[in-house]
Design a protein around this motif. Sequence first.
Motif, mmCIF file in Angstrom:
data_model
loop_
_atom_site.group_PDB
_atom_site.id
_atom_site.type_symbol
_atom_site.label_atom_id
_atom_site.label_comp_id
_atom_site.label_asym_id
_atom_site.label_seq_id
_atom_site.Cartn_x
_atom_site.Cartn_y
_atom_site.Cartn_z
ATOM 1 N N ALA A 1 0.795 -1.224 0.000
ATOM 2 C CA ALA A 1 0.000 0.000 0.000
ATOM 3 C C ALA A 1 0.826 1.272 0.000
ATOM 4 O O ALA A 1 0.265 2.360 -0.132
ATOM 5 C CB ALA A 1 -0.933 0.002 1.217
ATOM 6 N N GLY A 2 2.134 1.159 0.147
ATOM 7 C CA GLY A 2 2.992 2.330 0.183
ATOM 8 C C GLY A 2 3.447 2.668 1.583
ATOM 9 O O GLY A 2 2.678 2.560 2.548
ATOM 10 N N ALA A 3 4.695 3.072 1.714
ATOM 11 C CA ALA A 3 5.234 3.423 3.027
ATOM 12 C C ALA A 3 4.497 4.607 3.631
ATOM 13 O O ALA A 3 4.350 4.699 4.856
ATOM 14 C CB ALA A 3 6.732 3.714 2.914
ATOM 15 N N ALA A 4 4.009 5.535 2.792
ATOM 16 C CA ALA A 4 3.280 6.686 3.304
ATOM 17 C C ALA A 4 2.022 6.267 4.051
ATOM 18 O O ALA A 4 1.627 6.903 5.027
ATOM 19 C CB ALA A 4 2.926 7.633 2.157
ATOM 20 N N ALA A 5 1.394 5.180 3.592
ATOM 21 C CA ALA A 5 0.189 4.693 4.274
ATOM 22 C C ALA A 5 0.534 4.187 5.673
ATOM 23 O O ALA A 5 -0.252 4.348 6.614
ATOM 24 C CB ALA A 5 -0.462 3.588 3.455
ATOM 25 N N VAL A 6 1.703 3.567 5.819
ATOM 26 C CA VAL A 6 2.144 3.086 7.133
ATOM 27 C C VAL A 6 2.388 4.274 8.063
ATOM 28 O O VAL A 6 1.947 4.278 9.223
ATOM 29 C CB VAL A 6 3.428 2.239 6.990
ATOM 30 N N LEU A 7 3.079 5.292 7.563
ATOM 31 C CA LEU A 7 3.374 6.456 8.389
ATOM 32 C C LEU A 7 2.096 7.199 8.771
ATOM 33 O O LEU A 7 1.911 7.597 9.934
ATOM 34 C CB LEU A 7 4.327 7.385 7.641
ATOM 35 N N ARG A 8 1.195 7.397 7.829
ATOM 36 C CA ARG A 8 -0.028 8.135 8.111
ATOM 37 C C ARG A 8 -0.908 7.405 9.131
ATOM 38 O O ARG A 8 -1.579 8.038 9.952
ATOM 39 C CB ARG A 8 -0.806 8.354 6.819
ATOM 40 N N SER A 9 -0.909 6.075 9.092
ATOM 41 C CA SER A 9 -1.718 5.298 10.031
ATOM 42 C C SER A 9 -0.982 5.019 11.331
ATOM 43 O O SER A 9 -1.527 4.342 12.213
ATOM 44 C CB SER A 9 -2.141 3.973 9.383
ATOM 45 N N HIS A 10 0.263 5.469 11.420
ATOM 46 C CA HIS A 10 1.102 5.216 12.606
ATOM 47 C C HIS A 10 1.262 3.718 12.865
ATOM 48 O O HIS A 10 1.383 3.277 14.008
ATOM 49 C CB HIS A 10 0.520 5.913 13.848
ATOM 50 N N GLY A 11 1.242 2.954 11.794
ATOM 51 C CA GLY A 11 1.386 1.502 11.898
ATOM 52 C C GLY A 11 0.706 0.827 10.724
ATOM 53 O O GLY A 11 0.742 1.336 9.596
ATOM 54 N N MET A 12 0.059 -0.288 10.964
ATOM 55 C CA MET A 12 -0.640 -1.007 9.900
ATOM 56 C C MET A 12 -1.680 -0.089 9.252
ATOM 57 O O MET A 12 -2.509 0.493 9.945
ATOM 58 C CB MET A 12 -1.309 -2.260 10.459
ATOM 59 N N PRO A 13 -1.638 0.055 7.917
ATOM 60 C CA PRO A 13 -2.603 0.926 7.252
ATOM 61 C C PRO A 13 -4.040 0.569 7.615
ATOM 62 O O PRO A 13 -4.433 -0.605 7.618
ATOM 63 C CB PRO A 13 -2.330 0.682 5.762
ATOM 64 N N SER A 14 -4.826 1.588 7.934
ATOM 65 C CA SER A 14 -6.210 1.380 8.352
ATOM 66 C C SER A 14 -7.033 2.593 7.957
ATOM 67 O O SER A 14 -6.499 3.595 7.483
ATOM 68 C CB SER A 14 -6.284 1.145 9.868
ATOM 69 N N GLY A 15 -8.350 2.492 8.148
ATOM 70 C CA GLY A 15 -9.234 3.597 7.835
ATOM 71 C C GLY A 15 -9.750 3.599 6.423
ATOM 72 O O GLY A 15 -10.415 4.539 6.002
ATOM 73 N N SER A 16 -9.450 2.554 5.668
ATOM 74 C CA SER A 16 -9.916 2.442 4.287
ATOM 75 C C SER A 16 -10.348 1.014 4.037
ATOM 76 O O SER A 16 -9.737 0.063 4.550
ATOM 77 C CB SER A 16 -8.799 2.826 3.319
ATOM 78 N N ALA A 17 -11.396 0.844 3.255
ATOM 79 C CA ALA A 17 -11.834 -0.515 2.914
ATOM 80 C C ALA A 17 -10.735 -1.276 2.192
ATOM 81 O O ALA A 17 -10.580 -2.482 2.370
ATOM 82 C CB ALA A 17 -13.102 -0.456 2.061
ATOM 83 N N ASP A 18 -9.952 -0.559 1.364
ATOM 84 C CA ASP A 18 -8.863 -1.207 0.651
ATOM 85 C C ASP A 18 -7.848 -1.793 1.630
ATOM 86 O O ASP A 18 -7.372 -2.909 1.459
ATOM 87 C CB ASP A 18 -8.159 -0.217 -0.275
ATOM 88 N N TYR A 19 -7.504 -1.009 2.630
ATOM 89 C CA TYR A 19 -6.524 -1.488 3.597
ATOM 90 C C TYR A 19 -7.064 -2.679 4.385
ATOM 91 O O TYR A 19 -6.340 -3.641 4.655
ATOM 92 C CB TYR A 19 -6.147 -0.367 4.567
ATOM 93 N N GLU A 20 -8.345 -2.606 4.747
ATOM 94 C CA GLU A 20 -8.932 -3.690 5.552
ATOM 95 C C GLU A 20 -9.122 -4.955 4.734
ATOM 96 O O GLU A 20 -8.867 -6.066 5.223
ATOM 97 C CB GLU A 20 -10.286 -3.237 6.128
ATOM 98 N N ASN A 21 -9.552 -4.796 3.496
ATOM 99 C CA ASN A 21 -9.908 -5.961 2.684
ATOM 100 C C ASN A 21 -8.765 -6.496 1.838
ATOM 101 O O ASN A 21 -8.851 -7.627 1.347
ATOM 102 C CB ASN A 21 -11.080 -5.605 1.761
ATOM 103 N N GLN A 22 -7.712 -5.688 1.658
ATOM 104 C CA GLN A 22 -6.636 -6.128 0.790
ATOM 105 C C GLN A 22 -5.279 -6.126 1.494
ATOM 106 O O GLN A 22 -4.612 -7.145 1.552
ATOM 107 C CB GLN A 22 -6.581 -5.249 -0.466
ATOM 108 N N THR A 23 -4.887 -4.978 2.032
ATOM 109 C CA THR A 23 -3.535 -4.901 2.605
ATOM 110 C C THR A 23 -3.368 -5.842 3.789
ATOM 111 O O THR A 23 -2.385 -6.586 3.864
ATOM 112 C CB THR A 23 -3.219 -3.454 3.029
ATOM 113 N N LYS A 24 -4.315 -5.820 4.711
ATOM 114 C CA LYS A 24 -4.172 -6.670 5.893
ATOM 115 C C LYS A 24 -4.207 -8.158 5.539
ATOM 116 O O LYS A 24 -3.368 -8.932 6.019
ATOM 117 C CB LYS A 24 -5.229 -6.315 6.931
ATOM 118 N N PRO A 25 -5.141 -8.623 4.680
ATOM 119 C CA PRO A 25 -5.085 -10.029 4.271
ATOM 120 C C PRO A 25 -3.814 -10.376 3.492
ATOM 121 O O PRO A 25 -3.310 -11.499 3.615
ATOM 122 C CB PRO A 25 -6.332 -10.195 3.392
ATOM 123 N N TYR A 26 -3.306 -9.441 2.710
ATOM 124 C CA TYR A 26 -2.062 -9.653 1.957
ATOM 125 C C TYR A 26 -0.909 -9.928 2.922
ATOM 126 O O TYR A 26 -0.160 -10.888 2.775
ATOM 127 C CB TYR A 26 -1.800 -8.406 1.122
#
Length: 442
Positions: free
Chosen positions: A268-293
């Motif tokens: 999802a991009g390093a910027a997404a990690v920094l903005r979420s202060h950890g595992m990318p969250s707050g988006s359906a994409d992050y919940e349904n794709q990044t976390k399962p990935y």
Amino acid sequence: MSDPISVIATIVINATGAIDNANLPSGAKASAQVAVESGGKAATSLSARLDHAVAQLPEPAQQAARNGIQGASDHIAAMMSAPNALRAQSDTNHEPVRTRTDPAESHRQPPATRIVPAGQFPDSQGTVGPTRSIVIPVPDAAAAPPAMTSGRIAAFVPWFQQAGTLCSGVTAPTLAALYAAENGFHYGPDAPVSPAGALGPGQFMPGTWAVYGKDVHGTGRADVFDVGDSVMASGHLLCDDYRQIQSWKAKGLVTGDTLDLTLAAYNAGAAAVLRSHGMPSGSADYENQTKPYVARIRATEKDYDWLQQASDLLRPATDIGTRIVADAMKYLGIPYVWGGGGSNGPSMGGFDCSGLTSYAVHTASGGTITLPRTSQGQWHVGTEVPLPDAAPGDLLFGNWGPDGPGHVAIYLGNNRMIQAPQPGDSVRISPVMPGMHARRIN
């Protein structure tokens, strides 16, 4: 074709078709069909059960049945190995995902379906035959099965091992699990290209490749479709992200497991990690794709532990035992093929268990030792030694039956062995199985 039952059903259909086309008496044909169908319904290890079922056929029919099963299995693996992806869309809360044009952003592709035209699905004998077109949804990352069964991983093995030494946080098994998730070990100019334009085994967008793509072969051109160029680029990208995330953690900017966050950054991009202060969250994409990935890669890393063990165990050959090990190691990742291989090397694209041992012993001995072709015959060569006294290069025998051992492998030390396990698998390093006996050939 996104659930295991569909896969099992298709393989059993192909096995049954192979039996139907075999020239067998009706009674034998019915018994074989019952055995195969029973194996498909009740198997806890499908390939092992089907292997046993086909073994009940008369010898002339076995290869046709195995060809049908293998053809169906490989085709299903190819269809199911296309990578899942995030949608290439954005909103006001986060950057466009999977469309990155610089190393700080995501570079993967959106979800897709694959259309298999009529005439491109294997028939009951593993050959292409006329059938209707079907649309197959690409499975989610967390559901897609490991793709090493096709044997494509063999081309990647040395590069995973090399890239796995670039930094302490990213290992060869991690890289292999990531590539299984990304593109199922496809490579070359005919490999799938994502709808977003991501290319090659590592699914790089052109902007990311411009930064990380390097020529590792001395050809003068970094080739995004090349296995070595792609894997080394992924290794450098992952290590850069790993070090960046460690720095952010030290400053209290992000929290979480460093490798988990590194894999999330690859997706999802390093910027997404920094903005979420950890595992990318707050988006359906992050919940349904990044976390399962991330979850899938971490869960399947253990399937590729043998890559790390291969690096640790391979050492200069000083005697026939270590030469046997070294010669077998050259074929890590090559497919299991029933009846494949022998003293001169692989055949039909791979090895079976005794084909691998035949090759390794013959080559290591300089051609002076030629083993019988079967595990039962090899059991009568050399001298039995107690298993606790086994040394690297000794042969290990298991799967005992009335005629002797049904399986043979090569001992590596530390309770590990290298083997060609069964149809649908590849030459790999595994724990020594219970009940095995050792023989020293030299």
